[in-house]
Design an enzyme around this catalytic site. Structure first.
Site, PDB file in Angstrom:
ATOM      1  N   ASP A   1      48.195-124.577  78.548  1.00  0.00           N
ATOM      2  CA  ASP A   1      47.353-123.428  78.892  1.00  0.00           C
ATOM      3  C   ASP A   1      48.178-122.164  79.140  1.00  0.00           C
ATOM      4  OD1 ASP A   1      48.524-124.321  81.147  1.00  0.00           O
ATOM      5  OD2 ASP A   1      46.729-124.254  82.407  1.00  0.00           O
TER       6      ASP A   1
ATOM      7  N   HIS B   1      70.148-104.401  52.113  1.00  0.00           N
ATOM      8  CA  HIS B   1      68.755-104.074  52.460  1.00  0.00           C
ATOM      9  C   HIS B   1      68.459-102.635  52.082  1.00  0.00           C
ATOM     10  CE1 HIS B   1      69.985-101.893  56.175  1.00  0.00           C
ATOM     11  NE2 HIS B   1      70.814-102.901  56.414  1.00  0.00           N
TER      12      HIS B   1
ATOM     13  N   ASP C   1      70.029-103.636  67.605  1.00  0.00           N
ATOM     14  CA  ASP C   1      68.817-103.127  66.949  1.00  0.00           C
ATOM     15  C   ASP C   1      67.675-103.457  67.891  1.00  0.00           C
ATOM     16  OD1 ASP C   1      66.611-102.575  65.373  1.00  0.00           O
ATOM     17  OD2 ASP C   1      67.421-103.548  63.573  1.00  0.00           O
TER      18      ASP C   1
ATOM     19  N   ARG D   1      75.333-100.916  61.450  1.00  0.00           N
ATOM     20  CA  ARG D   1      74.072-100.296  61.005  1.00  0.00           C
ATOM     21  C   ARG D   1      73.781 -99.158  61.977  1.00  0.00           C
ATOM     22  NH1 ARG D   1      71.203-104.385  60.449  1.00  0.00           N
ATOM     23  NH2 ARG D   1      69.957-104.558  62.339  1.00  0.00           N
TER      24      ARG D   1
ATOM     25  N   HIS E   1      57.178-102.399  61.059  1.00  0.00           N
ATOM     26  CA  HIS E   1      57.118-102.193  59.606  1.00  0.00           C
ATOM     27  C   HIS E   1      55.680-101.789  59.325  1.00  0.00           C
ATOM     28  CE1 HIS E   1      60.769-105.108  59.023  1.00  0.00           C
ATOM     29  NE2 HIS E   1      61.085-103.968  59.589  1.00  0.00           N
TER      30      HIS E   1
ATOM     31  N   GLU F   1      70.508 -96.622  62.835  1.00  0.00           N
ATOM     32  CA  GLU F   1      69.079 -96.472  62.514  1.00  0.00           C
ATOM     33  C   GLU F   1      68.430 -95.464  63.452  1.00  0.00           C
ATOM     34  OE1 GLU F   1      66.707-100.052  63.138  1.00  0.00           O
ATOM     35  OE2 GLU F   1      65.150 -99.238  61.823  1.00  0.00           O
TER      36      GLU F   1
ATOM     37  N   TYR G   1      77.962-104.560  55.891  1.00  0.00           N
ATOM     38  CA  TYR G   1      78.218-105.868  56.511  1.00  0.00           C
ATOM     39  C   TYR G   1      79.285-106.579  55.678  1.00  0.00           C
ATOM     40  CZ  TYR G   1      73.639-104.215  57.892  1.00  0.00           C
ATOM     41  OH  TYR G   1      72.622-103.415  58.315  1.00  0.00           O
TER      42      TYR G   1
ATOM     43  N   GLU H   1      68.066 -96.204  58.001  1.00  0.00           N
ATOM     44  CA  GLU H   1      68.930 -97.230  58.578  1.00  0.00           C
ATOM     45  C   GLU H   1      69.889 -97.889  57.592  1.00  0.00           C
ATOM     46  OE1 GLU H   1      66.846-100.920  59.561  1.00  0.00           O
ATOM     47  OE2 GLU H   1      64.949 -99.915  59.169  1.00  0.00           O
TER      48      GLU H   1
ATOM     49  N   HIS I   1      69.166-110.669  60.653  1.00  0.00           N
ATOM     50  CA  HIS I   1      68.105-110.901  61.639  1.00  0.00           C
ATOM     51  C   HIS I   1      68.583-111.801  62.780  1.00  0.00           C
ATOM     52  CE1 HIS I   1      64.859-109.836  58.436  1.00  0.00           C
ATOM     53  NE2 HIS I   1      65.436-108.778  58.961  1.00  0.00           N
TER      54      HIS I   1
ATOM     55  N   HIS J   1      61.752 -97.921  56.401  1.00  0.00           N
ATOM     56  CA  HIS J   1      60.370 -98.408  56.273  1.00  0.00           C
ATOM     57  C   HIS J   1      59.481 -97.482  57.085  1.00  0.00           C
ATOM     58  CE1 HIS J   1      61.067-100.071  60.314  1.00  0.00           C
ATOM     59  NE2 HIS J   1      62.219-100.501  59.844  1.00  0.00           N
TER      60      HIS J   1
ATOM     61  N   ASP K   1      62.323 -97.950  66.833  1.00  0.00           N
ATOM     62  CA  ASP K   1      63.186 -98.901  66.120  1.00  0.00           C
ATOM     63  C   ASP K   1      64.553 -98.250  65.925  1.00  0.00           C
ATOM     64  OD1 ASP K   1      64.294-100.790  64.466  1.00  0.00           O
ATOM     65  OD2 ASP K   1      62.895-100.497  62.798  1.00  0.00           O
TER      66      ASP K   1
END
Ligand code: GLY
Ligand code: MN
Ligand code: MN
Length: 439
Positions: free
Chosen positions: A35, A349, A259, A404, A360, A406, A387, A383, A242, A353, A270
């Site tokens: 629950d 990548h 990130d 990165r 997104h 962004e 890598y 962004e 990710h 976006h 973001d």
């Protein structure tokens, strides 16, 4: 806060473009185990048209554009329940919800089953998010079948099921002044969280400790939650795009890629920043960082009206390809590296976006097969990254460096507004801030 009249205006706007009945349920509560539930988050489409945050609610619009007086905007929601409210807290109930959220009609959610076949009778089309939730799809077809059962009494069932998202995505893509104000608020809190992270980071700490600082700043300043799972990736973990485990220890000499962005009143921010755990970039880290930063700045400069969606990505690729060649990561010419897609070994990548209620966000990137033009009110991320995984033909001093950067930007009449500029980004700004850390 977005005022009630804005949500009502959106409902009228969508109603003017449909002929038939729109049905939009909000999100379900998700069971975590037994629950216990996951924190509740409303459905973005439902929220966009209602401003209503409780679960177990459905918006129904019966639209007749030729006869606006006949258009009905109906909210179904949970009844007041003094017993449940002792356990779970306040619920509006239909009467108060109708009043507070600007509906002429509001009913108990218990009435939905009985009322829907009547509302669907003699209507040409149903507008819904078909496929988003299989059990709602089943309920909808059940209601349509119940209308069909009345065929001998001359009632007709909707002949078309249409995707309401096609209309709503286009509306959501263009942010109004009130939405931009909320997004600025979300961005400001997230910038504060990134600054806090830079001030708290040091060798030996757990990635999770820095994640806790981010979450602390989000909530301390009134954001309801993170907009997505925070990535706090030290050293080689930054090369896992990710990475969300956030359970490793930070080492002296590594970079830390964060990130993370909060959600404020439904709107996402973001932000990614990458900085040295010990406060000072090494020469190879700085070399790669400066390439990514230059690419990001070129991409931001390309965010302006009438440039198409892909122009910022193309601007970033030019700089990244040149940088990869200069640093010995790629060989040949910039055009050659881009055409052969050799750069994808280090940058796999895209450069951004749409951003809004969803991280997104809704909105098409192409129309009739071509990239759509940027226009004022669109909000997006910029962004680029780099890598470098260990590999024989790559200088070893670059191995395991992931960078990165962004930012969130809103297209204006002449260019763009960077919503997240308060998060330090240049090497000098970052090193300066980190010199101020507690001993
Ligand atoms: N944080 C998700 C993204 O950058 O797209
Ligand atoms: Mn991000
Ligand atoms: Mn992003």
């Amino acid at each position: 806060m977005i005022p009630v009249k804005t949500f009502a205006a959106r409902r009228r706007s969508i109603a003017s473009r449909m002929q038939g009945v729109a049905i939009l349920p909000t999100a379900r509560e998700q069971v975590r185990n037994r629950d216990a539930h996951f924190p509740y988050r409303f459905d973005s489409y439902f929220y966009y048209l209602t401003g209503f945050r409780e679960p177990e609610a459905v918006l129904v619009i019966v639209a007749d554009p030729g006869n606006e007086d006949k258009t009905r905007h109906i909210l179904f929601c949970r009844d007041k329940d003094p017993e449940r409210e002792i356990w779970e807290g306040f619920r509006y109930g239909p009467e108060a919800a109708g009043e507070a959220f600007g509906f002429d009609e509001a009913y108990s959610i218990i009435k939905l089953e009985e009322m829907m076949p009547r509302l669907l009778a003699d209507q040409p089309a149903v507008y819904c998010a078909l496929g988003q939730d299989a059990s709602w799809d089943t309920r909808l077809t059940g209601w349509v079948n119940r209308v069909r059962e009345q065929a001998r009494s001359g009632v007709t069932a909707p002949a078309q099921i249409r995707d309401i998202r096609l209309l709503l995505d286009e509306m959501r893509l263009f942010k109004g002044a009130e939405e931009l104000e909320v997004m600025r608020g979300a961005a400001e809190i997230s910038c504060g969280a990134h600054r806090r992270a830079m001030l708290k980071t040091g060798p030996g700490m757990g990635e999770y400790e820095i994640e806790a600082e981010l979450l602390y700043e989000f909530r301390r300043r009134g954001a309801q939650s993170p907009a997505y799972t925070s990535i706090v990736a030290g050293g080689a973990n930054a090369c896992v795009l990710h990475y969300v485990e956030n359970n490793a220890r930070l080492k002296d000499g590594e970079l830390l890629l964060i990130d993370a962005g909060c959600e404020l009143d439904g709107y996402a921010s973001d932000i990614t920043r990458t900085f040295p755990v010990n406060g000072t970039f090494s020469a190879p880290q700085r070399d790669l960082y400066e390439v990514v930063l230059a690419a990001q700045e070129a991409a931001i400069a390309a965010v302006r009206p009438d440039n198409h969606w892909n122009v910022p990505h193309e601007a970033a690729l030019q700089i990244l390809a040149q940088g990869f060649i200069d640093l010995g990561l790629c060989q040949g010419s910039v055009d050659g590296v881009i055409q052969s897609e050799d750069y994808k070994r280090f940058y796999m990548h895209r450069t951004g976006h749409w951003l809004g209620l969803d991280v997104h966000d809704a909105g098409e990137y192409k129309q009739n097969g071509t990239w759509r033009a940027l226009q004022p009110g669109m909000t997006l991320t910029v962004e680029p990254g780099c890598y470098v995984r260990p590999s024989e033909n790559v200088p070893a001093y670059f191995w395991n460096i992931g960078v990165r950067i962004e930012d969130d930007v809103a297209v204006t009449g002449i260019g763009c507004e960077v919503l997240t500029s308060a998060a330090p980004k240049s090497v000098a700004q970052i090193e300066e801030l980190m010199r101020n850390r507690e001993a």
